[in-house]
Structure formats: structure tokens, C-alpha cells
Design a protein around this motif. Structure first.
Motif, PDB file in Angstrom:
ATOM      1  N   VAL A  50       0.865  -1.186   0.000  1.00  0.00           N
ATOM      2  CA  VAL A  50       0.000   0.000   0.000  1.00  0.00           C
ATOM      3  C   VAL A  50       0.898   1.230   0.000  1.00  0.00           C
ATOM      4  N   VAL A  51       0.537   2.235  -0.811  1.00  0.00           N
ATOM      5  CA  VAL A  51       1.306   3.483  -0.846  1.00  0.00           C
ATOM      6  C   VAL A  51       0.415   4.630  -0.403  1.00  0.00           C
ATOM      7  N   CYS A  52       0.733   5.197   0.740  1.00  0.00           N
ATOM      8  CA  CYS A  52       0.039   6.401   1.223  1.00  0.00           C
ATOM      9  C   CYS A  52       0.850   6.980   2.384  1.00  0.00           C
TER      10      CYS A  52
ATOM     11  N   ARG B 103      -0.742   8.543   4.955  1.00  0.00           N
ATOM     12  CA  ARG B 103      -1.622   8.169   6.043  1.00  0.00           C
ATOM     13  C   ARG B 103      -2.887   7.549   5.439  1.00  0.00           C
ATOM     14  N   PRO B 104      -3.592   6.681   6.090  1.00  0.00           N
ATOM     15  CA  PRO B 104      -3.351   6.248   7.457  1.00  0.00           C
ATOM     16  C   PRO B 104      -2.164   5.293   7.560  1.00  0.00           C
ATOM     17  N   LYS B 105      -1.692   5.089   8.763  1.00  0.00           N
ATOM     18  CA  LYS B 105      -0.681   4.076   9.031  1.00  0.00           C
ATOM     19  C   LYS B 105      -1.307   2.701   8.801  1.00  0.00           C
ATOM     20  N   VAL B 106      -0.663   1.911   7.982  1.00  0.00           N
ATOM     21  CA  VAL B 106      -1.195   0.600   7.611  1.00  0.00           C
ATOM     22  C   VAL B 106      -0.659  -0.501   8.521  1.00  0.00           C
ATOM     23  N   GLY B 107       0.586  -0.329   8.955  1.00  0.00           N
ATOM     24  CA  GLY B 107       1.263  -1.377   9.724  1.00  0.00           C
ATOM     25  C   GLY B 107       0.430  -1.965  10.862  1.00  0.00           C
TER      26      GLY B 107
ATOM     27  N   ALA C 156       3.469  -1.633   3.652  1.00  0.00           N
ATOM     28  CA  ALA C 156       3.136  -0.265   3.245  1.00  0.00           C
ATOM     29  C   ALA C 156       4.381   0.584   3.142  1.00  0.00           C
ATOM     30  N   THR C 157       4.244   1.616   2.351  1.00  0.00           N
ATOM     31  CA  THR C 157       5.305   2.623   2.263  1.00  0.00           C
ATOM     32  C   THR C 157       4.662   3.974   2.022  1.00  0.00           C
ATOM     33  N   THR C 158       5.318   5.018   2.454  1.00  0.00           N
ATOM     34  CA  THR C 158       4.940   6.351   2.009  1.00  0.00           C
ATOM     35  C   THR C 158       5.614   6.561   0.646  1.00  0.00           C
ATOM     36  N   SER C 159       5.316   7.675  -0.002  1.00  0.00           N
ATOM     37  CA  SER C 159       6.100   8.020  -1.194  1.00  0.00           C
ATOM     38  C   SER C 159       6.935   9.258  -0.899  1.00  0.00           C
TER      39      SER C 159
ATOM     40  N   GLY D 270      -4.548  10.771  -2.679  1.00  0.00           N
ATOM     41  CA  GLY D 270      -5.103   9.448  -2.951  1.00  0.00           C
ATOM     42  C   GLY D 270      -4.236   8.361  -2.369  1.00  0.00           C
ATOM     43  N   ILE D 271      -4.693   7.145  -2.598  1.00  0.00           N
ATOM     44  CA  ILE D 271      -4.025   5.968  -2.040  1.00  0.00           C
ATOM     45  C   ILE D 271      -3.856   4.941  -3.158  1.00  0.00           C
ATOM     46  N   ALA D 272      -2.758   4.221  -3.142  1.00  0.00           N
ATOM     47  CA  ALA D 272      -2.471   3.241  -4.194  1.00  0.00           C
ATOM     48  C   ALA D 272      -2.055   1.920  -3.564  1.00  0.00           C
ATOM     49  N   ALA D 273      -2.229   0.852  -4.318  1.00  0.00           N
ATOM     50  CA  ALA D 273      -1.747  -0.458  -3.872  1.00  0.00           C
ATOM     51  C   ALA D 273      -1.277  -1.253  -5.076  1.00  0.00           C
ATOM     52  N   GLN D 274      -0.250  -2.034  -4.849  1.00  0.00           N
ATOM     53  CA  GLN D 274       0.309  -2.912  -5.881  1.00  0.00           C
ATOM     54  C   GLN D 274       0.333  -4.321  -5.313  1.00  0.00           C
ATOM     55  N   ALA D 275      -0.036  -5.300  -6.131  1.00  0.00           N
ATOM     56  CA  ALA D 275      -0.080  -6.690  -5.651  1.00  0.00           C
ATOM     57  C   ALA D 275       0.608  -7.607  -6.649  1.00  0.00           C
ATOM     58  N   VAL D 276       1.248  -8.626  -6.110  1.00  0.00           N
ATOM     59  CA  VAL D 276       1.819  -9.707  -6.917  1.00  0.00           C
ATOM     60  C   VAL D 276       1.319 -11.013  -6.325  1.00  0.00           C
ATOM     61  N   CYS D 277       0.953 -11.958  -7.187  1.00  0.00           N
ATOM     62  CA  CYS D 277       0.578 -13.266  -6.648  1.00  0.00           C
ATOM     63  C   CYS D 277       1.111 -14.371  -7.552  1.00  0.00           C
ATOM     64  N   LEU D 278       1.351 -15.501  -6.905  1.00  0.00           N
ATOM     65  CA  LEU D 278       1.722 -16.706  -7.622  1.00  0.00           C
ATOM     66  C   LEU D 278       0.546 -17.677  -7.511  1.00  0.00           C
TER      67      LEU D 278
END
Ligand SMILES: Nc1ccn([C@@H]2O[C@H](COP(=O)(O)O)[C@@H](O)[C@H]2O)c(=O)n1
Ligand SMILES: C[C@@]1(CO)OP(=O)(O)OP(=O)(O)OC[C@H]1O
Length: 161
Positions: free
Chosen positions: A102-104, A106-110, A135-138, A149-157
Motif C-alpha cells: 500500500v502506498v500512502c 496516512r493512514p498508518k497501515v502497519g 506499506a510505504t509512504t512516497s 489518494g491511495i495506491a496499492a500494488q499486488a503480486v501473486c503466484l
């Protein structure tokens, strides 16, 4: 020729708007903004669904759940995730492991990551140890850095079910 693994990746963005919470990985997190979306705007699940669909070249969530369809207005994205899992399983696949960032600012995701992992793992019928949410900030750069805004990136096998 049949293969034993498939890999997929997904990415999603939602703009912040008025509101008092965001939903991430099925967890309602109090926040001073909400997200603008047709569904509950859960970027974690939307990115993960796109990764799963992408792994089998099944299009994306906009194809399966069109934003123009009133059935998905305010939808709980966990329902979309379970539907995508069903599409995989009826083709003989399941998620082997997944990793979401997750990239934002806030809010704190951890503090909520374990609860999100538990939700995702339950919906996919897999062990929580095979599902990662981080999560990370940018670093205050770009639209996420400005808090727009808020973004998320996902990888799956995928592995054979
Ligand atoms: N929304 C966020 C963003 C970050 N974190 C946690 O903070 C760590 C430091 O973030 P940087 O962007 O400065 O690297 C990050 O590794 C996360 O653990 C968070 O919980 N929620
Ligand atoms: C989830 C859906 C459901 O209509 O709408 P949104 O909540 O707007 O989210 P988006 O990430 O734009 O994906 C498209 C749609 O499938």
C-alpha cells in the motif's frame, strides 16, 4: 503444455474524498478522509483481484464488476475477492502466495496489516503465512505524497489447486 505456476500483478488507485474511514484489506480504518469509489474502494483487494485475474489472463475487475453496474455500488470488496478466487478454483488454480504494498502517507497501515492478512487468507482459503501486506509512504512525492489518494500494488503466484 500445462504449467505448474502462473504469476500476476495488479495496481489500483483511489482518490481521497470526504469521509471518516478507509477500507483496506477488508479492515475499516478510521481516517480524516474517505475514498471516492463505486464500491467500498478497497485498493488492497482491487489490486489483488487484478493480480489473480491477470495470472490467468482473465481481464481485470472492471471487466468482471463494471463500475456502471449498480450491483457493485458500495460493494464489499471481499465479495469480489471471493468471486475471483472461485474463477481461479473452477479452472484448477489457487493462490500460492500473494504480496501487497500500500502506498500512502496516512493512514498508518502497519498496525492493521495482520488483520488484513487474516481477511485475505480467509477469503482465499489459504494460510495467513502465505499472504503479505506491507506499506510505504512516497516520501511526500506525487499524488500519494500530497495526500490526494491511495495506491496499492499486488503480486501473486498461482499454483495448482
Ligand atoms: N501508510 C504507511 C506508510 C508506511 N508505513 C510503515 O512505515 C515504514 C516507513 O515508511 P517509509 O515510506 O518511510 O519507508 C514502512 O516501512 C511501513 O512499515 C505504514 O505503516 N503505513
Ligand atoms: C471495483 C469496481 C466495482 O464496480 O469499482 P471501484 O470501487 O470504483 O474500483 P476500481 O478500482 O475503479 O475498479 C473497478 C470496479 O470493478
Amino acid at each position: 503444455m500445462s504449467t505448474d505456476f502462473r504469476i500476476g500483478q495488479g495496481f489500483d488507485v483511489h482518490a481521497f474524498g470526504d469521509g471518516d474511514h478507509v477500507v483496506l484489506g477488508g479492515v475499516r480504518i478510521p481516517h480524516n478522509r474517505g475514498v471516492l469509489a463505486h464500491s467500498d474502494g478497497d485498493v488492497v483487494i482491487h489490486a489483488l483481484c487484478d493480480a489473480m485475474l491477470g495470472a490467468l489472463a482473465l481481464g481485470d475487475i472492471g471487466v468482471h464488476f463494471p463500475p456502471s453496474d449498480p450491483r457493485w455500488k458500495g460493494a464489499d470488496s471481499r465479495m469480489l475477492l471471493r468471486h475471483c478466487d472461485g474463477l481461479l478454483r473452477e479452472r484448477g488454480w489457487r493462490v500460492g502466495n500473494a504480496d501487497v504494498t500500500v502506498v500512502c502517507e496516512r493512514p498508518k497501515v502497519g498496525p492493521h496489516a495482520t488483520a488484513m492478512r487474516a481477511n485475505l487468507a480467509a477469503d482465499l482459503g489459504i494460510d495467513i503465512d502465505t499472504v503479505s501486506v506491507k506499506a510505504t509512504t512516497s516520501e511526500k512525492l506525487g499524488f500519494t505524497g500530497r495526500g490526494e489518494g491511495i495506491a496499492a500494488q499486488a503480486v501473486c503466484l498461482l499454483v495448482r489447486a
